[in-house]
Structures are given as structure tokens and as C-alpha cells.
Design a protein around this motif. Sequence first.
Motif, mmCIF file in Angstrom:
data_model
loop_
_atom_site.group_PDB
_atom_site.id
_atom_site.type_symbol
_atom_site.label_atom_id
_atom_site.label_comp_id
_atom_site.label_asym_id
_atom_site.label_seq_id
_atom_site.Cartn_x
_atom_site.Cartn_y
_atom_site.Cartn_z
ATOM 1 N N UNK A 199 0.928 -1.184 0.001
ATOM 2 C CA UNK A 199 0.034 0.065 0.025
ATOM 3 C C UNK A 199 0.881 1.224 0.111
ATOM 4 N N UNK A 200 0.791 1.853 -1.086
ATOM 5 C CA UNK A 200 1.563 3.241 -1.085
ATOM 6 C C UNK A 200 0.633 4.310 -0.594
ATOM 7 N N UNK A 201 0.998 4.884 0.550
ATOM 8 C CA UNK A 201 -0.101 5.901 1.279
ATOM 9 C C UNK A 201 0.557 7.311 1.038
ATOM 10 N N UNK A 202 -0.255 8.068 0.262
ATOM 11 C CA UNK A 202 0.135 9.406 0.261
ATOM 12 C C UNK A 202 -0.029 10.258 1.308
ATOM 13 N N UNK A 227 -4.381 14.058 8.127
ATOM 14 C CA UNK A 227 -3.810 13.467 6.796
ATOM 15 C C UNK A 227 -5.132 13.152 5.805
ATOM 16 N N UNK A 228 -6.218 13.114 6.397
ATOM 17 C CA UNK A 228 -7.373 12.628 5.591
ATOM 18 C C UNK A 228 -8.263 13.944 5.065
ATOM 19 N N UNK A 229 -8.817 13.981 4.143
ATOM 20 C CA UNK A 229 -9.582 15.388 3.668
ATOM 21 C C UNK A 229 -10.885 15.696 4.609
ATOM 22 N N UNK A 230 -11.663 16.666 4.192
ATOM 23 C CA UNK A 230 -13.020 16.742 4.955
ATOM 24 C C UNK A 230 -13.973 15.615 4.833
ATOM 25 N N UNK A 290 -4.571 6.333 -1.773
ATOM 26 C CA UNK A 290 -3.763 5.020 -1.408
ATOM 27 C C UNK A 290 -3.848 3.871 -2.644
ATOM 28 N N UNK A 291 -2.576 3.708 -2.946
ATOM 29 C CA UNK A 291 -2.215 3.059 -4.263
ATOM 30 C C UNK A 291 -1.954 1.658 -3.776
ATOM 31 N N UNK A 304 -9.136 4.950 3.739
ATOM 32 C CA UNK A 304 -8.224 4.379 4.360
ATOM 33 C C UNK A 304 -8.724 2.914 5.185
ATOM 34 N N UNK A 305 -9.843 3.249 5.847
ATOM 35 C CA UNK A 305 -10.632 2.429 6.545
ATOM 36 C C UNK A 305 -10.972 1.134 5.886
ATOM 37 N N UNK A 306 -11.864 1.342 4.882
ATOM 38 C CA UNK A 306 -12.124 0.108 4.044
ATOM 39 C C UNK A 306 -10.996 -0.677 3.275
#
Length: 411
Positions: free
Chosen positions: A258-261, A289-292, A298-299, A318-320
Motif C-alpha cells: 500500500x503506497x499511502x500518500x 492526513x485525510x480530507x474533509x 492510497x495505491x 483508508x478504513x475500507x
Amino acid sequence: MKNAVNVTSEIGKLQTVLLHRPGEEVENLTPEYLQRLLFDDIPYLPIIQKEHDVFAETLRENEIEVLYLTDLLSEALHSEEIKEQFVHDILTESKISVDDSFYVISEYLLSFDTPEMIKKIIAGVRKDEIEHIKKKHLYEILTSHYPFYLDPMPNLYFTRDPAAVVGNGLAINKMREPARQRESLFIDYIVNYHPRFKNQEIPIWFNRDFDYPLEGGDVLVLSKDTIAIGISARTAAKSIERFALNLFNNQNSVKRVLAVEIPKSRAYMHLDTVFTMIDVDKFTIHSAIQDSNGEMDIYVLGQGSDPETLNIAHKTNLLETLKEVLELKEILLIPCGGGDIIAGPREQWNDGSNTLAIAPGKVITYDRNYVTNQLLRENGIEVIEVPSSELSRGRGGPRCMSMPLVRKDLE
């Protein structure tokens, strides 16, 4: 002999860990050169050492073998030939020209016994320590005010970053910032020359000679078949691709990366400053780190149709995504500082999200992050606090200060 390295999760019982006790390198920080050396403040050496000793003793009290980087390196440099080659490589990486100054500094370092030489390299070599070296080049004249021939290495107590164990192999990392690039050279020599490691045939998933950076604080081993790597201020997408391809082509356990930006800023230096795993189904996270809408990029990287290609799937939740790759029905994300607009960023700055799991549901944290620590306890996590008034000045927490070498596999 058991494997010298083995990490198949973030939370398996920690068995062996690599540390570096801060030393004189911290006292060679000055306000003028803080930015160059990647510090925001100057720790007080006697207290930072006491706090680090408490951290190390806490690990030992939990039946964890503590190894020190300087001890391993000293044992690795067991012949004059290896010792001389190490000094040559250190000076080369320090951009010391191969002229009179190179040989004078080399001779000076080799005049010490091995442990003292290593200590001196880490502390930095001041210009007033060595008899005057004639300046032959313009750049030397222009930098004559700078006090060091060799810069100190004050970031070395964050042993997480120069390397990362994944499975039974190792990434020896290309560090982004010049102030830290020599650190992974220490790991390189330990793996190649220390008797504990050199005959183990440890696979190297990523090497420090790659053109783009990768740092250990961005590497999280979520399970035996899934790792996460932050696309961050310190780790490049090209390095993640190279690491993933090397894994897929040379072992059979890790199936996806998982490439997490994350935002590329000083506050969010690595993935583990904003996101860590603390139990089989629990994570700490910094909400910013998450938007509104609670989304982020995530890749999911998997093996492609040939050895040099990857399949890439884009995710935003991210959660799912964690539920899917970890095959869990429920996952709890515990927000740093409770997600409060003041406590959250304050405790994230002081590494409230940078937890070190030493067993499933059992973590070491900094005592100063009391809001986050209480929230962890309320959610069933056993929290062991360590003092952090000076350790935290370096912008790294318990996970940053530790490089797990061996964890027990989860059942």
C-alpha cells in the motif's frame, strides 16, 4: 541459529531491537546549523541520555533484547582493512575531496581505537581538532567559517530510518537529506561484516545505491502479506515501486504494497508520524492526513504481468482498504489527541501517533501525549509511558527510536 532478522508484522512480540544512545553529536548542534542538521531545537545531553536509558530499560523489562548500533559497528570493523575502508567510505560520502585534507582526516580518525573512532565520526570532526589543513580550492575558502570537517550525526538515535526489516530480509535505505545519508552506511557494514549477520545470507530488498530515497519511518509491516509505505517528504514513489518489485520477484510472502500518500511537510515527516498499528484491528491516526470527507490517496501495488511491471489500484478510503487487505470486518482508527483542533496537532507534533507496539495491544509512548494515551487506554490498549522532554526535541517518538530486528510471528 534463529534468523538474525524477522519481522512479519508491526505488532508481533518484539524480541530484538536496535537502538542508538544519543551522545556528543547532540552537543555539536548550534542555532546557526539546526536546519542543516534537521533539528528544531538543541536537546540537553544529560537528560536526553537519561530518557533514552529509561526507554531501553523499559524494553529490557519486557524481555526484549536491546542491541546498540555503535557496539555492532565496532564489532563489524574487526580488521584494519575493513576499518580503513569504512573511514574511506565515510569521508567520500561526506564530500571530503581526495587530496591532502582527505588523508589528514583519515589518519586522524584511524589514530583512535575502533569504538572511539566511531564515537568521533558520529560526534563530528571539528576543524580546530586537527592541525591546519591548507585550503587549495575556492569552495574550501568560501566555507572556511564552517566549524566541521565532518558534520555531526544527531539524527542517529532515530534508528528506524536507515533500514527496515521486512520478513527475513532488509531494506538498506537511501536517505533523502545529506545530513542523514551516512547513517545507512553503518547498517551496510554491520550486515556485511558483523558475525551475527554476515553468514545469514540476508536478502536485501532495497539498497542505498538507488537514485531515489526510501526511509524506514515510512515502512509499516501490516501483516505477513501486506506492507504499507508512505509517499512522504522523505520517500519517493520510484523507490516504493523498486522496493515492491524486488519483493514480488524475490520472495513469496508479501503480495501487496500500500503506497499511502501523506502531506509532505516537516510535521508529517514519515508515515509513522501520522499512522501506526497498535493491535490486530487498531491503529493510531492523525486526522489531518485525510480530507474533509475522510478520504486520502492510497495505491495498492501488486505483481504485474512480468517481473518489471506492477498492477496499481487507486483507493481513497483508508478504513475500507485496511479491512480489505487485512481481511477484517471492523477496524478502529484512534485519532491523535482525540481529533481535537488543538490537542490533535499539538500531540502529533510531539509524536502522539508514533507508537511502538511491543506486543499486540501493548505499546510504548511518550508521557507528554496524555490525551492520546488516555484514549488508547479507553480502547483497550496497554500503554507504557516513557519520559520525553528532551527526546521529543528531535521530532521522533518511540517507533522512530527503534529498529525491530526480530518479532515473533503472529499465530
